[in-house]
Every structure is written in structure tokens, then in C-alpha cells.
Scaffold this motif. Structure first.
Motif, short mmCIF file in Angstrom:
data_model
loop_
_atom_site.label_atom_id
_atom_site.label_comp_id
_atom_site.label_asym_id
_atom_site.label_seq_id
_atom_site.Cartn_x
_atom_site.Cartn_y
_atom_site.Cartn_z
N GLN A 173 3.56 25.56 -46.42
CA GLN A 173 2.53 24.70 -46.02
C GLN A 173 1.89 23.90 -47.17
O GLN A 173 1.18 22.72 -46.89
N VAL A 174 1.97 24.39 -48.43
CA VAL A 174 1.20 23.76 -49.63
C VAL A 174 2.21 23.59 -50.76
O VAL A 174 3.34 24.52 -50.67
N ALA A 175 2.11 23.08 -51.77
CA ALA A 175 2.92 22.80 -52.77
C ALA A 175 2.30 23.82 -53.74
O ALA A 175 1.36 24.54 -53.67
N SER A 176 3.14 24.33 -54.59
CA SER A 176 2.97 25.09 -55.76
C SER A 176 3.04 24.40 -57.17
O SER A 176 4.06 23.83 -57.37
N MET A 177 2.21 25.09 -58.07
CA MET A 177 2.19 24.34 -59.24
C MET A 177 2.45 25.44 -60.36
O MET A 177 1.47 26.55 -60.31
N ALA A 178 3.07 25.28 -61.36
CA ALA A 178 3.23 26.38 -62.51
C ALA A 178 3.69 25.75 -63.87
O ALA A 178 4.28 24.49 -63.86
N GLY A 232 9.91 29.91 -72.60
CA GLY A 232 10.71 30.41 -71.54
C GLY A 232 9.93 31.41 -70.50
O GLY A 232 10.43 31.95 -69.58
N HIS A 233 8.62 31.23 -70.64
CA HIS A 233 7.68 31.93 -69.71
C HIS A 233 6.83 31.12 -69.09
O HIS A 233 6.39 30.20 -69.63
N LEU A 234 6.43 31.79 -67.80
CA LEU A 234 5.29 31.13 -66.84
C LEU A 234 3.99 31.30 -67.84
O LEU A 234 3.70 32.49 -68.59
N VAL A 235 3.07 30.30 -67.96
CA VAL A 235 1.66 30.37 -68.56
C VAL A 235 0.86 30.34 -67.44
O VAL A 235 0.61 29.43 -66.72
N GLY A 236 -0.15 31.32 -67.31
CA GLY A 236 -1.00 31.21 -66.37
C GLY A 236 -0.46 31.54 -64.94
O GLY A 236 0.90 31.83 -64.89
N PRO A 237 -1.31 31.78 -63.87
CA PRO A 237 -0.79 31.79 -62.49
C PRO A 237 -0.07 30.82 -61.97
O PRO A 237 -0.20 29.45 -62.34
N VAL A 238 0.48 30.90 -61.02
CA VAL A 238 1.21 29.90 -60.08
C VAL A 238 0.31 29.53 -59.08
O VAL A 238 -0.38 30.35 -58.56
N ARG A 239 -0.17 28.33 -58.91
CA ARG A 239 -1.46 27.72 -58.24
C ARG A 239 -1.00 26.90 -56.95
O ARG A 239 -0.09 25.98 -57.05
N PRO A 240 -1.50 27.33 -55.71
CA PRO A 240 -1.24 26.43 -54.88
C PRO A 240 -2.00 24.81 -55.12
O PRO A 240 -2.87 24.82 -55.60
N CYS A 241 -1.20 23.86 -54.66
CA CYS A 241 -1.94 22.59 -54.68
C CYS A 241 -1.42 21.37 -53.82
O CYS A 241 -0.51 21.99 -52.59
N ALA A 242 -1.74 20.36 -53.52
CA ALA A 242 -1.36 19.29 -52.52
C ALA A 242 0.02 18.87 -53.00
O ALA A 242 0.20 18.83 -54.29
N GLY A 243 0.78 18.59 -52.02
CA GLY A 243 2.16 18.15 -52.43
C GLY A 243 2.89 17.51 -51.50
O GLY A 243 2.56 17.68 -50.11
N THR A 244 4.10 17.03 -51.57
CA THR A 244 5.16 16.77 -50.50
C THR A 244 6.65 17.49 -50.86
O THR A 244 6.76 17.86 -51.90
N LYS A 245 7.33 17.60 -49.81
CA LYS A 245 8.68 18.15 -49.90
C LYS A 245 9.36 17.56 -51.19
O LYS A 245 9.40 16.40 -51.51
N GLY A 246 9.71 18.28 -52.32
CA GLY A 246 10.69 18.09 -53.32
C GLY A 246 9.83 18.80 -54.43
O GLY A 246 9.19 19.81 -54.34
N THR A 247 10.30 18.19 -55.57
CA THR A 247 9.92 18.82 -56.84
C THR A 247 9.81 17.64 -57.96
O THR A 247 10.29 16.73 -58.13
#
Ligand code: ADP
Ligand code: MG
Length: 345
Positions: A122-127, A132-147
Motif C-alpha cells: 500500500q505504501v512505499a518504504s525508505m531505508a 553494508g548496514h541499514l542505518v536507522g529504521p525502515v520508514r513508510p513513505c509515499a511512492g509509486t511502484k518501482g525502486t
């Protein structure tokens, strides 16, 4: 008297940075990997934005299948991939990426921000990623299909490398990679622009043939001098198609755009073989323009001879080069005679 120093192991972060610096030598290497990922994801459109030759920023937006948000935490870890499960898979792999190393390597020489959305979410995710590592949490955000992947401050942790690279040269290398993938994928809409300006390249993504895209990018002057080229062989098994310039076209610099099994690569022996065909045809110091898409048995090719995967080695290289030379020379001869014949009339 000087004492003998102890041998110590380097810190892991230093080891990773050194290794990554060998894979990602310049922004264009990173861009090639990122474009290949977009194509692997089935994208129909790939839009690229470049700041300072890619050293300040590379932004690649696609409309492919996206990445599941659950997968984002390990996205930039080394050897994480959705394309390969066991060593044997390397042999038959049809997709471009195959080692799960590209994003990891880029994250060791730059900061990465990924925004992505799959069809079913339903929503996009931002990271965000670093080393090599994730910094902070994965956050939901607005977006369209794709990367969308944004790579910033490349070589911030390697000032020597950064200083050695000139923005304008890096920008032209970046543009060259986009041009080449655009030719090889005439049905994908590619665009590339500087953050500060209008598009320098934009293809429609609906061309049935590479020739049209070549015309869009290099101009009709070149496109109309090209002849289509095809050669197939059973033993050794390979096929090759492409476009090559005829006897009326020449340039001070030589262009060989080479895709082997859909990967943009360089192969010095093959380049020399192609140039040799044109030597008797073109004036001195003048060179051809050739685009070749060569398909060989995946088991005959070793793409891992060089960390950037740019230079490849394959079995039967000499025989394949010879067959290509014969076919190209034959086509050139037939063009030459028809031209003379026309002139004689
Ligand atoms: P590889 O391509 O060898 O698998 P990468 O480090 O290039 O390794 O990418 C890791 C994984 O991230 C890929 O296997 C893929 O699942 C995912 N990925 C990366 N870029 C994209 C993209 N643009 N669209 C969809 N998935 C992507
Ligand atoms: Mg990849």
C-alpha cells in the motif's frame, strides 16, 4: 637496528573499503550495476540524474517490481541476492547481477538511500545504508511502484580516489554507460540528466530496433551509415547480431559497444579483431563504429576475471573472433562492390 614489525589483521571496515574500491572504481561502475538491477527487475523506464559526474550524487529511478520491505534490512549486506541460491546457479544465470555484491560494495564507498514499492504493498518504504548496514529504521513513505536508489558522496572515505577523479570525465563515462544500455534495450525508456539541467539523453522506449535508438543518441548521420549484422554458429555455439558502420563512415576514435550475454563488457582481443577488418577499408587513422550483441553458452564465459566484471574471458575466443571477422569482412565487401557498381553506372 630496525625491528621487524608484527603482522596484524586489518580492521574489517578497512578490508571492506579496500575490496569495495576495487569493484567500484568510478561512478560509472556503480551506475552499470544499478542499471542492471533495474533491468533484472523488469523495468520499462529507467531515469538517471547525475550531480558532479556522479561523485556527489547518482539517482536511478525505475518502475520495476520493487523490493519487499521485509528484505530491506539486509539489502546492502554482502552476498545478499534474490538471484542465486547455490554455486551451480552461477552457470545458468540469465540475469545480470549474480553475486549479491553490488549494493554492498557501493555502500562501502558511498551513502545509499533506497525508496521502493512492490505491486502488492500500500505504501512505499525508505531505508538508508552505510558500510553494508541499514542505518536507522525502515520508514513508510509515499511512492509509486518501482525502486529509486540515491547514491551520495561517493568516495567520501577515500579522499585520494576522490581527488584523482575529474567530474567532467566521470560524467561522460556515466553518460556512455546509459547510452550503451539504451541501445541494447530499445524497448526500455532511458533518460539521463544533470541535476542542474535538461535531459542529455532520452529514448522513447518503444523502438523496435537499436538503429532508431542509435539515431536518437548519435544522430541520423551515423544511423544511416550502419548495416545490420548477424552471424550464427553451431560449433562452437554462438550467435551475434548488431550494427556496424559501412565504408562511408569513419571517425578519429574507434567505438566498439560490446554486450556478451547481455552484459556490457570489454574484450580487447575482439576489439582488435574488429578493427583489423576495417583497416584495409578506411583511410589511415580512421575508425569504425560497431555495436555487437554476442551470445555464447553461459558455461563458456568467465565474468569473474576482473572485480568490476568489465573485462571478460570466454572459451573459443579466437574461433569466434575469426568467424565474426569473416562475416563482417564479407558484408563490407558486398557493400563496397554495390557502391562501386552504382558509381560505375
Ligand atoms: P545481485 O544483483 O547480484 O543480486 P545486488 O547487490 O546488485 O546483487 O542487489 C541485491 C538484491 O537487491 C537483488 O538481488 C535484488 O533482489 C534487489 N534489488 C536491487 N536493486 C533493485 C531494483 N532496482 N529493483 C528491484 N530489486 C532490486
Ligand atoms: Mg546486481
Amino acid at each position: 637496528m630496525e625491528s621487524v614489525r608484527r603482522i596484524v589483521q586489518l580492521e574489517e571496515s578497512v578490508i571492506n573499503r579496500i575490496a569495495a574500491g576495487e569493484v567500484v572504481v568510478r561512478p560509472a561502475n556503480a551506475l552499470k550495476e544499478l542499471i542492471e538491477n533495474c533491468l533484472d527487475a523488469g523495468s520499462r523506464s529507467v531515469a538517471i540524474m547525475v550531480k558532479a559526474g556522479g561523485l556527489k550524487m547518482l539517482r536511478i529511478e525505475d518502475d520495476g517490481h520493487g523490493i519487499r520491505s521485509e528484505d530491506l534490512p539486509i539489502l546492502c549486506e554482502r552476498f545478499t541476492t534474490s538471484k542465486l541460491q547455490k554455486y551451480e546457479d552461477l552457470q545458468g544465470i540469465g540475469t545480470f547481477g549474480f553475486r549479491g555484491e553490488a549494493l554492498a560494495s557501493i555502500s562501502h564507498v558511498a551513502q545509499i538511500t533506497v525508496t521502493t514499492m512492490t505491486e502488492s504493498s500500500q505504501v512505499a518504504s525508505m531505508a538508508q545504508y552505510s558500510e553494508g548496514h541499514l542505518v536507522g529504521p525502515v520508514r513508510p513513505c509515499a511512492g509509486t511502484k518501482g525502486t529509486t536508489i540515491v547514491v551520495e558522496n561517493m568516495f567520501y572515505n577515500n579522499p585520494t580516489r576522490k581527488q584523482a577523479l575529474k567530474e567532467s570525465l566521470e560524467h561522460s563515462k556515466v553518460l556512455e554507460v546509459v547510452q550503451r544500455y539504451a541501445i541494447h534495450h530499445p524497448s526500455v525508456a532511458f533518460s539521463c540528466r544533470k541535476a542542474s539541467g535538461a535531459a542529455e539523453l532520452a529514448t522513447a522506449g518503444s523502438s523496435p530496433s537499436a538503429r532508431e535508438v542509435i539515431g536518437t543518441i548519435w544522430g541520423q548521420g551515423l544511423a544511416k551509415e550502419l548495416f545490420p549484422f548477424e552471424v550464427k554458429s553451431e560449433e562452437p555455439r554462438f550467435s551475434c547480431r548488431g550494427f556496424a558502420s559501412g565504408p562511408n563512415y569513419s571517425s578519429r576514435s574507434s567505438t566498439l559497444i560490446l554486450f556478451i550475454n547481455n552484459r556490457l563488457v570489454e574484450c580487447a582481443p575482439l576489439k582488435r579483431a574488429v578493427e583489423a577488418v576495417y583497416q584495409p577499408v578506411l583511410p589511415r587513422h580512421q575508425h569504425p563504429w560497431v555495436y555487437l550483441a554476442l551470445d555464447v553458452d553461459p558455461q563458456c564465459i568467465d565474468v569473474n576475471v576482473h572485480p568490476t566484471k568489465m573485462e571478460v574471458q570466454f572459451l573459443h575466443e579466437e574461433t569466434i573472433s575469426l568467424r565474426l571477422q569473416e562475416a563482417l569482412a564479407g558484408q563490407l565487401r558486398s557493400l563496397g562492390t554495390s557502391r562501386n557498381f552504382a558509381a560505375a553506372l
